[in-house]
Scaffold this motif. Structure first.
Motif, mmCIF file in Angstrom:
data_model
loop_
_atom_site.group_PDB
_atom_site.id
_atom_site.type_symbol
_atom_site.label_atom_id
_atom_site.label_comp_id
_atom_site.label_asym_id
_atom_site.label_seq_id
_atom_site.Cartn_x
_atom_site.Cartn_y
_atom_site.Cartn_z
ATOM 1 N N THR A 125 5.782 1.125 9.974
ATOM 2 C CA THR A 125 5.337 0.935 11.353
ATOM 3 C C THR A 125 3.821 1.021 11.369
ATOM 4 O O THR A 125 3.251 2.031 10.934
ATOM 5 N N ILE A 126 3.178 -0.039 11.857
ATOM 6 C CA ILE A 126 1.719 -0.116 11.921
ATOM 7 C C ILE A 126 1.352 -0.335 13.383
ATOM 8 O O ILE A 126 1.651 -1.390 13.957
ATOM 9 N N ARG A 127 0.752 0.660 14.016
ATOM 10 C CA ARG A 127 0.470 0.521 15.444
ATOM 11 C C ARG A 127 -0.875 1.154 15.790
ATOM 12 O O ARG A 127 -1.329 2.097 15.149
ATOM 13 N N ASP A 128 -1.508 0.583 16.814
ATOM 14 C CA ASP A 128 -2.803 1.085 17.298
ATOM 15 C C ASP A 128 -3.808 1.180 16.151
ATOM 16 O O ASP A 128 -4.438 2.220 15.922
ATOM 17 N N VAL A 129 -3.940 0.074 15.429
ATOM 18 C CA VAL A 129 -4.811 0.011 14.257
ATOM 19 C C VAL A 129 -5.889 -1.045 14.486
ATOM 20 O O VAL A 129 -5.612 -2.126 15.016
ATOM 21 N N ASP A 130 -7.115 -0.732 14.091
ATOM 22 C CA ASP A 130 -8.240 -1.656 14.186
ATOM 23 C C ASP A 130 -8.734 -1.970 12.773
ATOM 24 O O ASP A 130 -9.093 -1.046 12.019
ATOM 25 N N ILE A 131 -8.745 -3.259 12.413
ATOM 26 C CA ILE A 131 -9.138 -3.689 11.067
ATOM 27 C C ILE A 131 -10.270 -4.703 11.192
ATOM 28 O O ILE A 131 -10.121 -5.729 11.864
ATOM 29 N N ARG A 132 -11.380 -4.422 10.515
ATOM 30 C CA ARG A 132 -12.554 -5.305 10.595
ATOM 31 C C ARG A 132 -13.067 -5.636 9.200
ATOM 32 O O ARG A 132 -13.150 -4.772 8.326
ATOM 33 N N ASN A 133 -13.401 -6.910 9.033
ATOM 34 C CA ASN A 133 -14.096 -7.373 7.821
ATOM 35 C C ASN A 133 -13.300 -7.120 6.542
ATOM 36 O O ASN A 133 -13.866 -6.733 5.516
ATOM 37 N N ALA A 134 -12.003 -7.348 6.573
ATOM 38 C CA ALA A 134 -11.219 -7.291 5.335
ATOM 39 C C ALA A 134 -11.547 -8.519 4.498
ATOM 40 O O ALA A 134 -11.603 -9.640 5.013
ATOM 41 N N GLY A 135 -11.721 -8.319 3.199
ATOM 42 C CA GLY A 135 -12.133 -9.421 2.345
ATOM 43 C C GLY A 135 -11.098 -10.511 2.201
ATOM 44 O O GLY A 135 -11.446 -11.694 2.079
ATOM 45 N N ILE A 136 -9.802 -10.157 2.199
ATOM 46 C CA ILE A 136 -8.744 -11.155 2.049
ATOM 47 C C ILE A 136 -7.910 -11.224 3.335
ATOM 48 O O ILE A 136 -8.071 -12.141 4.129
ATOM 49 N N SER A 137 -7.010 -10.277 3.531
ATOM 50 C CA SER A 137 -6.153 -10.277 4.720
ATOM 51 C C SER A 137 -6.304 -8.973 5.492
ATOM 52 O O SER A 137 -6.511 -7.911 4.900
ATOM 53 N N GLY A 138 -6.146 -9.076 6.811
ATOM 54 C CA GLY A 138 -6.109 -7.861 7.599
ATOM 55 C C GLY A 138 -4.906 -7.019 7.208
ATOM 56 O O GLY A 138 -5.031 -5.845 6.862
ATOM 57 N N ILE A 139 -3.711 -7.635 7.258
ATOM 58 C CA ILE A 139 -2.479 -6.980 6.811
ATOM 59 C C ILE A 139 -1.785 -7.924 5.847
ATOM 60 O O ILE A 139 -1.551 -9.103 6.169
ATOM 61 N N ASN A 140 -1.437 -7.425 4.688
ATOM 62 C CA ASN A 140 -0.770 -8.206 3.647
ATOM 63 C C ASN A 140 0.619 -7.632 3.429
ATOM 64 O O ASN A 140 0.766 -6.484 2.992
ATOM 65 N N ILE A 141 1.651 -8.409 3.754
ATOM 66 C CA ILE A 141 3.044 -7.970 3.628
ATOM 67 C C ILE A 141 3.654 -8.786 2.492
ATOM 68 O O ILE A 141 3.787 -10.005 2.600
ATOM 69 N N GLU A 142 4.036 -8.132 1.424
ATOM 70 C CA GLU A 142 4.465 -8.855 0.234
ATOM 71 C C GLU A 142 5.919 -9.316 0.339
ATOM 72 O O GLU A 142 6.217 -10.156 1.178
ATOM 73 N N TYR A 143 6.861 -8.834 -0.432
ATOM 74 C CA TYR A 143 8.189 -9.443 -0.461
ATOM 75 C C TYR A 143 9.295 -8.392 -0.362
ATOM 76 O O TYR A 143 9.103 -7.223 -0.669
ATOM 77 N N ASP A 144 10.461 -8.848 0.117
ATOM 78 C CA ASP A 144 11.688 -8.045 0.118
ATOM 79 C C ASP A 144 11.522 -6.733 0.870
ATOM 80 O O ASP A 144 12.067 -5.701 0.466
ATOM 81 N N ASN A 145 10.782 -6.767 1.971
ATOM 82 C CA ASN A 145 10.625 -5.557 2.770
ATOM 83 C C ASN A 145 11.782 -5.406 3.747
ATOM 84 O O ASN A 145 12.442 -6.376 4.141
#
Length: 285
Positions: free
Chosen positions: A181-201
């Motif tokens: 669970t990812i909530r109330d999060v602030d992400i700035r200037n990520a080099g690749i992705s803000g959130i990276n969700i891989e596989y089989d989650n």
């Protein structure tokens, strides 16, 4: 005064059921055993009376605490057991190397990280290995060489009220077979992705998240996620490729009440063999 660690609990050596209070700057890599709380000077936690059951605030004595200068290629703080709470600390690395700011091992439960400032870390600000149950709340990470928060496999994790700035890789990286669970999060200037969700989650919820100026993708969902992925009430402003990128063969994705703006290519890219519901979502460039 010189930096110092005070321990109160069953043993002066800080065994089980210990409260360890850190005052000032502590140099070198540290290890926390299970059944311990590490609290920085001047910070406040809630404590419950052993016999009365009353909950009252406790403010630790001493100066604001900072863990610095870890051993080469070792994490600033290694958590080696369950029932652990880390709170009220600054954690500062060298800005290079392979160390994490806080490293959660494997097979640990009831781990809480709260009220932390983590910066200048060579690898991830916070890293969780496998099969852990943990919560990361009221934490800031900045200037990290890999991910702000990285989660390997088979974890159950809550990431809430977190700020991530200038992660060289991803703001948050979720590996495989996780429930997050990812909530109330602030992400700035990520080099690749803000959130990276891989596989089989198993089950991923992204709620009330702001992502600004991601180098490639705001939220990247890779392939073969068989569980539910819900992205809602989220703003993505600025991405080098896509606001949301969905790979192939993801079975249950919902995108609801999301705002996407200022992306260089696609607002939402959807690959093959996905099941995706999109409602109440706007895309503008």
């Amino acid at each position: 005064p010189a930096p110092q660690i005070h321990a109160t609990g069953t043993e002066a050596a800080a065994g089980d059921n210990s409260l360890i209070i850190v005052s000032g700057a502590i140099k070198g890599s540290q290890t926390m055993q299970g059944n311990q709380t590490l609290q920085g000077g001047g910070s406040t936690i809630a404590v419950r009376g052993r016999t009365s059951g009353l909950v009252v605030p406790f403010t630790a004595p001493g100066a604001p605490a900072r863990l610095t200068e870890p051993t080469a290629n070792s994490s600033n703080l290694w958590l080696a057991g369950s029932n652990t709470h880390i709170t009220g600390l600054g954690i500062v690395g060298y800005g290079e190397g392979t160390e994490h700011g806080v490293e959660i091992g494997s097979d640990e439960s009831n781990v809480f990280l709260t009220n932390l400032d983590v910066s200048w870390i060579g690898a991830s600000g916070i890293h969780a290995a496998d099969r852990n149950q943990s919560s990361i709340m009221d934490v800031n990470t900045a200037l990290v060489g890999e991910d702000g928060v990285s989660v390997n496999a088979n974890n159950t994790i809550v990431i809430a009220v977190v700020s991530i700035t200038d992660a060289l890789y991803n703001g948050i990286d979720i590996g495989s077979r996780n429930q997050a669970t990812i909530r109330d999060v602030d992400i700035r200037n990520a080099g690749i992705s803000g959130i990276n969700i891989e596989y089989d989650n198993v089950d991923i919820v992204v709620d009330r998240v702001s992502i600004t100026d991601a180098g490639s993708v705001g939220i990247f969902v890779h392939n073969d996620n068989t569980g539910s992925i819900s992205i809602r009430h989220t703003e993505i402003a600025g991405a080098g490729v896509s606001g949301i990128y969905i790979g192939n063969a993801n079975e249950d994705i919902t995108i609801a009440n999301v705002s996407i703006a200022d992306v260089d290519e696609s607002g939402i890219y959807i690959g093959e063999d996905n099941t995706v519901d999109i409602v109440g979502t706007s895309i503008a460039n």
